[in-house]
Scaffold this active site. Structure first.
Site, PDB file in Angstrom:
ATOM      1  N   GLU A  34       2.627   4.807  -4.112  1.00 36.31           N
ATOM      2  CA  GLU A  34       2.600   5.691  -5.309  1.00 36.31           C
ATOM      3  C   GLU A  34       3.932   6.389  -5.538  1.00 36.31           C
ATOM      4  O   GLU A  34       4.222   6.674  -6.710  1.00 36.31           O
ATOM      5  CB  GLU A  34       1.469   6.721  -5.145  1.00 36.31           C
ATOM      6  CG  GLU A  34       0.082   6.116  -5.217  1.00 36.31           C
ATOM      7  CD  GLU A  34      -0.249   5.194  -4.044  1.00 36.31           C
ATOM      8  OE1 GLU A  34       0.168   5.517  -2.920  1.00 36.31           O
ATOM      9  OE2 GLU A  34      -0.895   4.162  -4.268  1.00 36.31           O
ATOM     10  N   ASP A  46      -8.883   3.625  -2.227  1.00 37.19           N
ATOM     11  CA  ASP A  46      -9.829   4.111  -1.209  1.00 37.19           C
ATOM     12  C   ASP A  46     -11.113   4.675  -1.811  1.00 37.19           C
ATOM     13  O   ASP A  46     -11.313   5.896  -1.905  1.00 37.19           O
ATOM     14  CB  ASP A  46      -9.133   5.160  -0.333  1.00 37.19           C
ATOM     15  CG  ASP A  46      -8.005   4.537   0.462  1.00 37.19           C
ATOM     16  OD1 ASP A  46      -7.918   3.282   0.481  1.00 37.19           O
ATOM     17  OD2 ASP A  46      -7.204   5.277   1.048  1.00 37.19           O
ATOM     18  N   ASP A  93       0.848  -1.195   0.000  1.00 36.94           N
ATOM     19  CA  ASP A  93       0.000   0.000   0.000  1.00 36.94           C
ATOM     20  C   ASP A  93       0.881   1.243   0.000  1.00 36.94           C
ATOM     21  O   ASP A  93       2.090   1.158   0.239  1.00 36.94           O
ATOM     22  CB  ASP A  93      -0.877  -0.055   1.260  1.00 36.94           C
ATOM     23  CG  ASP A  93      -1.935   1.021   1.257  1.00 36.94           C
ATOM     24  OD1 ASP A  93      -2.322   1.473   0.167  1.00 36.94           O
ATOM     25  OD2 ASP A  93      -2.387   1.401   2.355  1.00 36.94           O
TER      26      ASP A  93
HETATM   27  C1  GLC Z   1      -4.635   3.315   2.787  1.00 35.96           C
HETATM   28  C2  GLC Z   1      -5.148   2.076   2.057  1.00 35.96           C
HETATM   29  C3  GLC Z   1      -6.206   1.410   2.895  1.00 35.96           C
HETATM   30  C4  GLC Z   1      -5.625   1.059   4.252  1.00 35.96           C
HETATM   31  C5  GLC Z   1      -5.086   2.308   4.949  1.00 35.96           C
HETATM   32  C6  GLC Z   1      -4.371   1.985   6.242  1.00 35.96           C
HETATM   33  O1  GLC Z   1      -5.605   4.275   2.852  1.00 35.96           O
HETATM   34  O2  GLC Z   1      -5.612   2.375   0.774  1.00 35.96           O
HETATM   35  O3  GLC Z   1      -6.683   0.267   2.247  1.00 35.96           O
HETATM   36  O4  GLC Z   1      -6.599   0.483   5.056  1.00 35.96           O
HETATM   37  O5  GLC Z   1      -4.171   2.962   4.081  1.00 35.96           O
HETATM   38  O6  GLC Z   1      -3.319   1.136   6.052  1.00 35.96           O
END
Ligand code: GLC
Length: 773
Positions: free
Chosen positions: A414, A485, A411
């Protein structure tokens, strides 16, 4: 870029070098149908992150020059058996089919820049040093002539509808925490590939350059569509073919296909940010089983870590991780843990110390460690463009595998940072070369996912299960993905269909949305409709943000649990079908979820269809995506279709009105379909699926190939699998024979359901013949 007039050309193996007045341009014949156009503005060779290995196939082609006057070359004409390329002055390139149809021509007119301000205001803004329009934002542009009836598909996970005509987008991997709307130009992924579909023509363009770029699909002008890029080379591929499927095949031939996953990954995944303690995780697992909602995977978000430090485990909240994971495994659950790139900048923390010692983190131009803030507070970023850093990162996964973790969720890659975007001049590696963030930004997540894939593969030898939020073209080789998200709003449920179908056309077949929506509070009705849609997406995961309403089905009411269970059970019923699709997808590049236009490109109704999709070629799903809707207009393309629930036989090429009570999701099956199914189970492998081959067969004529292996490792690549060819004749006879036998756990029997009746038969030396009507 001004190339000037054509002076000369020379052919060298599969390349045609064209000498213009100011520069050399290059046409490279990759295959009969794939042609590369290249000009080395910043380096003399391809520097692809998407394409691995040599894709050139020995191809016969001819080259000739066309002269108008004795000393003036008007065009260089290159022909393969499928495509004719004509190159003109100023490196204008036109492509035609060998039967004379125009595929794609460079636009020769002037750009008419879309003006958004009055001329007075523009002058004022210019005087103040602002850029007022797109004019000079990009280093160079490629403008293609709009022939008129173009529809555009692909471009990864952009917002909006399936047909991208009339919109513009930017490829710059972006963590956008706001509600994604049709207006947003970029999301988490950059996949600079799209398919152009006209009445009698289809082709693809893949601009293989990771720099920030923009696509205008006919918003600025109805005369052309354009690509503008901030740096790197002119390096694009024209992919020709007779159908949209062939174009996707060509694109994934170049960038790689989605590999066959471990079969359990096709089960249901339950997640939330976050399940805070061991007790909470164990409770979720118990509830999944007690409510009899099949479930294979539990995800642990950032809370499982010690102070959000990657490759650590929080022992206060999860007293005994190994024990928890092995207990869960005994009950059929696999655990996936999140790993972000941000490494806490803390001396004494081994991951940080090792990375610093080996120079594995990105630095400022002045040579100090670049720091930003992410979950652990002040953090540094691994330099994933450096192979040694990737190898080191890959090795760190051992820590998680040893605890029993079965998959990795990447995650924030980017890469994102809470104290603002990473400055463009931060120093990154591009393998041996030292470069900057501008060049490496869009491939950061790609390289991270690649390291995770390597870590899992080296660690347990199984087919790695990686999920990555940020991707570039070709990431499908290492990782699955989700759309980031989203929110618990109907608009995002609606968007899920075109978004997942576009990802599939862009090579990323194994994708999903956060079922129920990540941000905001979900309602009962939205969750019911989302699970119905989500049950068709290869990655099938319910996930929600901390502070939002709990989103497990039992947090609502009994009816929700019932509807939810029904959708998840239907998914499990069809797992062998999904697995077959992924097996063939590894060879063909065809996605699991397909927009109608993928198989019915000549049908105008299919071109803009956003509210239904195909699963493989045989199923059509039309989930409800509107609040309160109890009747849905469904389009059935040509052929005969059967309503899966009622068995009703329906003619295609028509819109029908379907009653859609909350518990129903319309599904149609094409005549002659042979569907492999499973009996109900709570998790993959709970019951042996290997003794009996269960098939659901629908009247008509058809054939199908079913695939069976151990569902786990790479032995299938050495031939350890079985393949069953099934043929249904018009007279109702069904013949099944094992066409490849390399896996020892073989089916002994076949059980078929057909028009409300059941049939059984034994396999006899790999063959089974049945008369169904
Ligand atoms: C980001 C991710 C989400 C995750 C959060 C905390 O927003 O896209 O899926 O739950 O981070 O790690």
């Amino acid at each position: 870029m001004n190339f000037g007039r054509i002076i000369d050309y020379k052919v060298c193996e599969n390349k045609i070098f064209i000498q213009f007045e100011t520069m050399t341009g290059q046409i490279e014949i990759i295959t009969d149908t794939i042609i590369n156009v290249f000009a080395g503005f910043s380096s003399q060779k391809h520097c692809s992150k998407a394409i691995e290995g040599n894709k050139n196939i020995d191809t016969t082609f001819s080259v000739r020059e066309v002269k108008k006057e004795a000393d003036k070359i008007e065009a260089i004409v290159i022909a393969t058996s499928a495509v004719i390329v004509r190159v003109y002055d100023n490196f204008k390139v036109n492509f035609y089919s060998t039967d004379g149809r125009v595929l794609c021509r460079d636009f020769c007119g002037e750009r008419s820049i879309l003006k958004k301000e009055s001329s007075y205001k523009r002058e004022m803004l210019k005087a103040e040093g602002h850029k007022t329009d797109e004019e000079n934002q990009y280093r160079f542009y490629v403008l293609k002539q709009m022939e008129g009836d173009e529809a555009f598909y692909g471009l990864g996970d952009k917002v909006g509808f399936i047909n991208k005509r009339g919109y513009d987008y930017v490829m710059w991997n972006t963590d956008n925490p706001r509600v994604h709307t049709e207006h947003d130009k970029s999301l988490y992924k950059s996949i600079p590939f799209f398919i152009t579909l006209r009445k009698d023509v289809v082709f693809g363009l893949f601009y293989d350059n990771p720099y920030r770029c923009a696509f205008d699909m006919g918003k600025e002008s109805d005369q052309y569509y354009s690509y503008g890029v901030a740096g790197g080379n002119l390096d694009y591929y024209l992919i020709a073919g007779d159908s949209m499927a062939e174009i996707v095949g060509g694109y994934t031939y170049l960038t790689g296909t989605t590999p066959l996953p471990q079969i359990w990954t096709l089960g249901y995944h339950q997640s939330r940010w976050g399940y805070m303690t061991e007790t909470e995780v164990r409770t979720i697992a118990e509830k999944m089983r007690s409510y009899e909602i099949p479930c294979d995977v539990l995800h642990l978000d950032i809370e499982y870590m010690d102070q959000y430090k990657v490759f650590t485990w929080n022992q206060e909240r999860y007293q005994n991780a190994e024990k928890m994971l092995s207990d869960l495994a005994a009950d059929g659950f696999k655990v996936v843990t999140i790993i972000d790139p941000g490494v806490k900048a803390e001396e004494g923390y081994s991951v940080y110390d090792e990375g610093v010692k080996n120079n594995f983190f990105v630095r400022t131009p002045e040579g100090t460690l670049y720091k930003n803030v992410v979950w652990p507070g002040e953090a540094v970023y691994p330099d994933f463009g450096n192979k040694e850093a990737r190898d080191w990162w890959a090795g760190n996964h051992r820590f998680l595998l040893d605890k029993g973790v079965r998959g990795i969720w990447n995650d924030m890659n980017e890469p994102a940072g809470f104290s603002g975007p990473i400055p463009m001049d931060v120093v990154f590696s591009d393998e041996e070369e030292i470069t900057d963030h501008v060049r490496m930004h869009n491939v950061y997540g790609h390289n991270m996912a690649r390291a995770a894939y390597q870590g899992l593969k080296e660690g347990d030898g199984k087919r790695p299960f990686v999920i990555s939020r940020a991707c570039y073209a070709g990431t499908q080789k290492y990782s699955t993905t989700w759309t980031g998200d989203n929110h618990s709003i109907w608009m995002h449920l609606q968007m899920a269909i075109p978004q997942l179908c576009s990802l599939g056309l862009s090579g990323m077949s194994f994708a999903g949305t956060d079922v129920g929506g990540f941000g905001s509070d979900c309602t009962k009705e939205l969750l019911c409709r989302w699970v119905q849609l989500g049950s068709f997406s290869p990655l099938f995961r319910n996930h929600s943000v901390m502070g939002s309403r709990f989103q497990e089905p039992w947090q609502f009411d009994e009816e929700t649990v019932h509807i939810y269970r029904k959708a998840v059970q239907f998914r499990y019923h069809l797992i062998p079908y999904y697995y077959d699709l992924l097996f063939t997808g590894e060879k063909t590049g065809f996605p699991v979820m397909r927009p109608l236009v993928f198989h019915y490109e000549k049908d105008p109704e299919a071109r803009n269809c956003n509210s239904e999709f195909l699963v493989g070629e045989h199923l059509l799903a039309a989930p409800v995506v509107n609040q309160g809707e109890r009747r849905k207009l469904v389009y059935l393309p040509e052929g005969i279709w059967y309503d899966y629930e009622t068995g009703e036989r329906l003619e295609g090429c028509q819109w029908i009105v379907k009653e859609v009570p909350l518990e129903n999701c319309p599904v149609y099956v094409k005549a002659g379909t042979i569907l492999p199914v499973w009996p109900q189970m709570n998790y993959v492998g709970e019951k042996s699926a290997n003794k009996v081959l269960y098939l659901e067969v629908f009247p008509g004529e058809g054939s199908y190939e079913h695939y069976l292996d151990n569902g786990e490792n790479f032995e299938y690549q050495l031939g350890a699998y079985n393949q069953y060819c099934c043929k249904l004749m018009r007279d109702g006879s069904l013949i099944i024979h094992c066409a490849h036998h390399g896996y020892d756990k073989d089916y002994e029997q076949v059980e078929v359901s057909f028009s409300g009746k059941n049939f059984k038969s034994d396999f006899n030396e790999g063959v089974c013949v049945m008369q169904l009507s």
